[in-house]
Design an enzyme around this catalytic site. Structure first.
Site, PDB file in Angstrom:
ATOM      1  N   ALA A 165      -5.295   2.624  10.675  1.00 38.96           N
ATOM      2  CA  ALA A 165      -5.694   3.565  11.711  1.00 38.96           C
ATOM      3  C   ALA A 165      -7.080   3.244  12.275  1.00 38.96           C
ATOM      4  CB  ALA A 165      -5.677   4.980  11.140  1.00 38.96           C
TER       5      ALA A 165
ATOM      6  N   VAL B 184       0.836  -1.209   0.000  1.00 40.50           N
ATOM      7  CA  VAL B 184       0.000   0.000   0.000  1.00 40.50           C
ATOM      8  C   VAL B 184       0.871   1.259   0.000  1.00 40.50           C
ATOM      9  CG1 VAL B 184      -1.746   1.260   1.300  1.00 40.50           C
ATOM     10  CG2 VAL B 184      -1.784  -1.228   1.268  1.00 40.50           C
TER      11      VAL B 184
ATOM     12  N   HIS C  56     -29.298   9.327  -8.740  1.00 44.77           N
ATOM     13  CA  HIS C  56     -28.739   9.364 -10.082  1.00 44.77           C
ATOM     14  C   HIS C  56     -28.374  10.803 -10.429  1.00 44.77           C
ATOM     15  CE1 HIS C  56     -28.088   8.451 -14.283  1.00 44.77           C
ATOM     16  NE2 HIS C  56     -28.838   9.503 -14.583  1.00 44.77           N
TER      17      HIS C  56
ATOM     18  N   GLY D   5       7.214  -2.653   4.644  1.00 47.62           N
ATOM     19  CA  GLY D   5       6.365  -3.037   5.776  1.00 47.62           C
ATOM     20  C   GLY D   5       6.760  -2.320   7.056  1.00 47.62           C
TER      21      GLY D   5
HETATM   22  P1  FAD Z   1       0.904   5.064  15.842  1.00 46.32           P
HETATM   23  O1  FAD Z   1       0.101   5.923  14.977  1.00 46.32           O
HETATM   24  O2  FAD Z   1       2.209   4.565  15.308  1.00 46.32           O
HETATM   25  O3  FAD Z   1       1.124   5.875  17.199  1.00 46.32           O
HETATM   26  C1  FAD Z   1       1.892   5.381  18.242  1.00 46.32           C
HETATM   27  C2  FAD Z   1       2.331   6.542  19.107  1.00 46.32           C
HETATM   28  O4  FAD Z   1       2.940   6.033  20.273  1.00 46.32           O
HETATM   29  C3  FAD Z   1       3.370   7.437  18.441  1.00 46.32           C
HETATM   30  O5  FAD Z   1       2.971   8.770  18.554  1.00 46.32           O
HETATM   31  C4  FAD Z   1       4.645   7.152  19.225  1.00 46.32           C
HETATM   32  O6  FAD Z   1       5.499   8.290  19.323  1.00 46.32           O
HETATM   33  C5  FAD Z   1       4.081   6.807  20.589  1.00 46.32           C
HETATM   34  N1  FAD Z   1       4.975   5.960  21.390  1.00 46.32           N
HETATM   35  C6  FAD Z   1       5.620   4.826  20.990  1.00 46.32           C
HETATM   36  N2  FAD Z   1       6.311   4.278  22.026  1.00 46.32           N
HETATM   37  C7  FAD Z   1       6.081   5.095  23.093  1.00 46.32           C
HETATM   38  C8  FAD Z   1       6.503   5.068  24.457  1.00 46.32           C
HETATM   39  N3  FAD Z   1       7.256   4.077  24.924  1.00 46.32           N
HETATM   40  N4  FAD Z   1       6.098   6.075  25.244  1.00 46.32           N
HETATM   41  C9  FAD Z   1       5.303   7.077  24.783  1.00 46.32           C
HETATM   42  N5  FAD Z   1       4.872   7.153  23.526  1.00 46.32           N
HETATM   43  C10 FAD Z   1       5.248   6.166  22.686  1.00 46.32           C
HETATM   44  N6  FAD Z   1      -3.711   3.642   7.804  1.00 46.32           N
HETATM   45  C11 FAD Z   1      -4.965   3.834   7.367  1.00 46.32           C
HETATM   46  O7  FAD Z   1      -5.904   3.338   7.991  1.00 46.32           O
HETATM   47  N7  FAD Z   1      -5.219   4.577   6.250  1.00 46.32           N
HETATM   48  C12 FAD Z   1      -4.229   5.137   5.528  1.00 46.32           C
HETATM   49  O8  FAD Z   1      -4.495   5.807   4.529  1.00 46.32           O
HETATM   50  C13 FAD Z   1      -2.896   4.955   5.961  1.00 46.32           C
HETATM   51  N8  FAD Z   1      -1.877   5.519   5.288  1.00 46.32           N
HETATM   52  C14 FAD Z   1      -0.610   5.383   5.762  1.00 46.32           C
HETATM   53  C15 FAD Z   1       0.419   5.983   5.054  1.00 46.32           C
HETATM   54  C16 FAD Z   1       1.725   5.879   5.491  1.00 46.32           C
HETATM   55  C17 FAD Z   1       2.835   6.548   4.730  1.00 46.32           C
HETATM   56  C18 FAD Z   1       2.000   5.156   6.699  1.00 46.32           C
HETATM   57  C19 FAD Z   1       3.408   5.045   7.219  1.00 46.32           C
HETATM   58  C20 FAD Z   1       0.977   4.550   7.403  1.00 46.32           C
HETATM   59  C21 FAD Z   1      -0.334   4.647   6.934  1.00 46.32           C
HETATM   60  N9  FAD Z   1      -1.404   4.044   7.597  1.00 46.32           N
HETATM   61  C22 FAD Z   1      -2.675   4.197   7.126  1.00 46.32           C
HETATM   62  C23 FAD Z   1      -1.196   3.241   8.812  1.00 46.32           C
HETATM   63  C24 FAD Z   1      -1.547   4.046  10.058  1.00 46.32           C
HETATM   64  O9  FAD Z   1      -0.764   5.208  10.089  1.00 46.32           O
HETATM   65  C25 FAD Z   1      -1.303   3.197  11.291  1.00 46.32           C
HETATM   66  O10 FAD Z   1      -2.037   1.993  11.188  1.00 46.32           O
HETATM   67  C26 FAD Z   1      -1.746   3.926  12.554  1.00 46.32           C
HETATM   68  O11 FAD Z   1      -1.078   5.146  12.705  1.00 46.32           O
HETATM   69  C27 FAD Z   1      -1.492   3.050  13.775  1.00 46.32           C
HETATM   70  O12 FAD Z   1      -1.988   3.687  14.893  1.00 46.32           O
HETATM   71  P2  FAD Z   1      -1.440   3.403  16.350  1.00 46.32           P
HETATM   72  O13 FAD Z   1      -2.139   4.365  17.241  1.00 46.32           O
HETATM   73  O14 FAD Z   1      -1.506   1.969  16.630  1.00 46.32           O
HETATM   74  O15 FAD Z   1       0.117   3.759  16.294  1.00 46.32           O
HETATM   75  P1  AMP Z   2       3.566  -4.022   2.800  1.00 46.38           P
HETATM   76  O1  AMP Z   2       3.940  -4.962   3.926  1.00 46.38           O
HETATM   77  O2  AMP Z   2       2.160  -4.174   2.306  1.00 46.38           O
HETATM   78  O3  AMP Z   2       3.935  -2.603   3.080  1.00 46.38           O
HETATM   79  O4  AMP Z   2       4.470  -4.455   1.567  1.00 46.38           O
HETATM   80  C1  AMP Z   2       5.868  -4.531   1.609  1.00 46.38           C
HETATM   81  C2  AMP Z   2       6.343  -5.333   0.417  1.00 46.38           C
HETATM   82  O5  AMP Z   2       7.780  -5.245   0.321  1.00 46.38           O
HETATM   83  C3  AMP Z   2       6.013  -6.826   0.512  1.00 46.38           C
HETATM   84  O6  AMP Z   2       5.163  -7.162  -0.552  1.00 46.38           O
HETATM   85  C4  AMP Z   2       7.365  -7.511   0.399  1.00 46.38           C
HETATM   86  O7  AMP Z   2       7.304  -8.657  -0.423  1.00 46.38           O
HETATM   87  C5  AMP Z   2       8.257  -6.455  -0.253  1.00 46.38           C
HETATM   88  N1  AMP Z   2       9.692  -6.647   0.028  1.00 46.38           N
HETATM   89  C6  AMP Z   2      10.282  -6.941   1.215  1.00 46.38           C
HETATM   90  N2  AMP Z   2      11.648  -7.063   1.082  1.00 46.38           N
HETATM   91  C7  AMP Z   2      11.932  -6.843  -0.237  1.00 46.38           C
HETATM   92  C8  AMP Z   2      13.143  -6.826  -1.028  1.00 46.38           C
HETATM   93  N3  AMP Z   2      14.357  -7.054  -0.506  1.00 46.38           N
HETATM   94  N4  AMP Z   2      13.042  -6.557  -2.362  1.00 46.38           N
HETATM   95  C9  AMP Z   2      11.837  -6.312  -2.919  1.00 46.38           C
HETATM   96  N5  AMP Z   2      10.666  -6.320  -2.228  1.00 46.38           N
HETATM   97  C10 AMP Z   2      10.683  -6.573  -0.915  1.00 46.38           C
END
Ligand code: FAD
Ligand code: AMP
Length: 479
Positions: A328, A191, A452, A279
């Protein structure tokens, strides 16, 4: 006597902050600990999602699509423009402003709901004590009846492509490029890789995506994945499957990448930037005192039951740090579930209906089971599809790529899955999710009146097609 909380939440991402707000709404004395600070040492709330995930990526996807559309499709509407140009720093600044507004908004919601915000790094000492350490090394202990771990996840790093200052970046770095890279490599066609690859491809980068697996979007329905592959390739994304990156080397302004294809042949590519999007892993570094009793699995996820309870009865874990899709909304729902559980109002997350969205253009989204998953369980099923090329609204919007697919149980007609690639796919799939939450049949959707012209009519037609009576396309099955 020291202050005692009902619940202390570690992490203020979409799992943690939603849990904190709901807990406070339910009258629980609630604290939320967050370690993330900005350059000025001010706490940053909202986690990955608000700061470096969902929101900033969508801001750049929207900006870059507007540019792409202006350059490529305005002419179709009879609109002529002068030279269309992109000011990348301005685009990044807009994104940062949105992020700033939203993260401050979480602070406002904490205040409004009476959540105590504690800046620092949390460590679980036991089921009733959390230590908070700040930058100068000093610490305090919070006493609490319940602990919720919501520490989220961080990008996985791979030895063949270690992150560097600014040539080899992870998703966070890829949200802050100050100019469009001429040649961009992306490792991972998941993604995040596809979304970030799309942003920079639209702005003019030549993008090559290297994916180790031999199938594309393995988690998606494969009919939709095939369509996605065709459309994204047409847009200029060079997606290479069975391409395992084995080595990279930064030399001045260039990154050389070596990968091995299916036949074992080595290939060499040269990029200006390389995004590693392979990932994410749960973030639990120094989080749990060894004698606290909280268990992790072999991949580092905190072990929880269906209601996010750990092995210790007063410790819960939610969001990316536990099993399930790293999304999220999944974490937020778990946050609400745990807050209500602690307040004595048990509810259950419906893990069968977690919608997935990939925000490419067109969007790819689904909820429920794929055809491949259904085949494994040998359920008898029926399928209805409808292409956007037959949708009047999609034609008016010049957005006719893609299709809707509805899968229903052959005997009961209950909807098993809704899969969409096309305009507003995320919103259409949400309609499917609502229908499925209410155990709707395809006939229920077919009997619902749709406005529609809307792209949603394609969902209606696909539901009609399940039993062979779509109106605006020839039916393969006759009824
Ligand atoms: P996080 O959002 O990672 O928050 C964890 C928080 O805990 C952080 O602020 C961190 O600083 C804090 N923390 C960690 N350890 C400690 C500690 N020991 N003490 C105090 N604080 C701490 N998901 C979607 O559903 N839709 C999307 O479109 C989407 N797009 C994404 C795009 C990108 C580029 C990325 C990287 C992720 C995307 N995701 C998306 C995934 C989504 O961001 C995560 O699934 C979500 O943020 C997870 O939420 P969380 O609260 O579990 O953790
Ligand atoms: P996602 O977990 O959905 O963000 O996808 C990460 C993708 O990276 C997975 O489909 C993996 O197969 C791919 N990936 C992990 N390691 C490698 C690598 N060394 N070269 C190419 N693709 C990779």
């Amino acid at each position: 006597m020291a202050e005692q909380f009902d619940v202390v939440i570690i992490g203020s991402g979409p799992a943690g902050y939603v849990c904190a707000i709901r807990a406070a709404q339910l009258g629980l004395k609630t604290a939320c600990i967050e370690k993330w600070v900005d350059d000025q040492g001010k706490v940053k709330l909202g986690g990955t999602c608000l700061n470096v995930g969902c929101i900033p990526s969508k801001a750049l996807l929207d900006s870059s699509y507007k540019y792409y559309e202006a350059k490529k499709y305005f002419g179709v509407h009879g609109i002529t423009t002068g030279e269309v140009d992109i000011d990348v720093p301005a685009m990044i600044k807009r994104k940062d402003k949105i992020v700033g507004n939203l993260t401050q908004g979480v602070g406002g919601l904490f205040k409004a709901n009476g959540v105590t915000l504690v800046q620092g790094t949390g460590t679980v000492l036991s089921g009733t004590q959390v230590k908070v350490t700040v930058a100068d090394g000093s610490s305090q202990i919070l006493d609490t009846k319940n602990v919720v771990i919501a520490t989220g996840s961080v990008p996985v790093e791979i030895p063949p492509a270690p992150i560097t200052e600014n040539r080899i970046v992870d998703s966070t770095g890829a949200l802050d490029f100050q100019e469009v890279p001429g040649r961009l490599g992306v490792i991972g066609a998941g993604v995040i890789g596809l979304e970030l690859g799309s942003v920079w491809a639209r702005l003019g980068s030549e993008v090559i995506v290297l994916e180790a697996q031999d199938s594309f979007l393995a988690a998606a329905d494969q009919q939709i994945a095939k369509e996605a592959s065709k459309i994204l390739k047409k847009q200029g994304l060079d997606i290479r499957l069975s391409a395992r990156v084995t080595k990279s080397n930064v030399d001045g302004r260039e990154v050389t990448v070596k990968y091995i294809d299916q036949s074992g042949k080595e290939h060499t590519l040269v990029f200006d930037k390389l995004i590693v999007a392979v990932g994410r892993r749960p973030l639990t570094d120094n989080l749990i005192a060894p004698d606290s009793g909280v268990k992790q699995d072999e991949r580092g996820f905190i072990v929880v039951d269906e209601q996010c309870r750990t092995e210790i009865s007063t410790v819960y874990a939610i969001g990316d740090v536990v099993r399930g899709p790293m999304l999220a909304h999944k974490g937020s729902e778990e946050g609400v579930m745990v807050a209500e559980l602690i307040a004595g109002q048990p509810v259950q997350v419906n893990y069968d209906l977690v919608p997935s969205v990939i925000y490419t253009h067109p969007e790819i989204a689904w909820v429920g089971k794929t055809e491949e998953e259904i085949k494994v369980t040998a359920e008898e099923y029926k399928v209805g599809t409808f292409p956007f090329v037959a949708s009047g609204r999609a034609m008016a919007a010049n957005d006719t790529d893609g299709m809707v697919k509805v899968i229903a149980d052959k005997k009961t007609d209950r909807i098993l899955g809704v899969h969409v690639i096309g305009p507003a796919a995320a919103e259409l799939v949400q309609q499917g999710a609502i229908a499925m939450e209410f155990a709707a049949t395809s006939e229920d959707l077919a009997l619902t009146m749709f406005s529609h012209p809307t792209v949603s009519e394609a969902l209606h037609e696909a539901a009609l097609a399940v039993d062979g009576h779509a109106i605006h396309i020839a039916n393969r099955k006759k009824r």
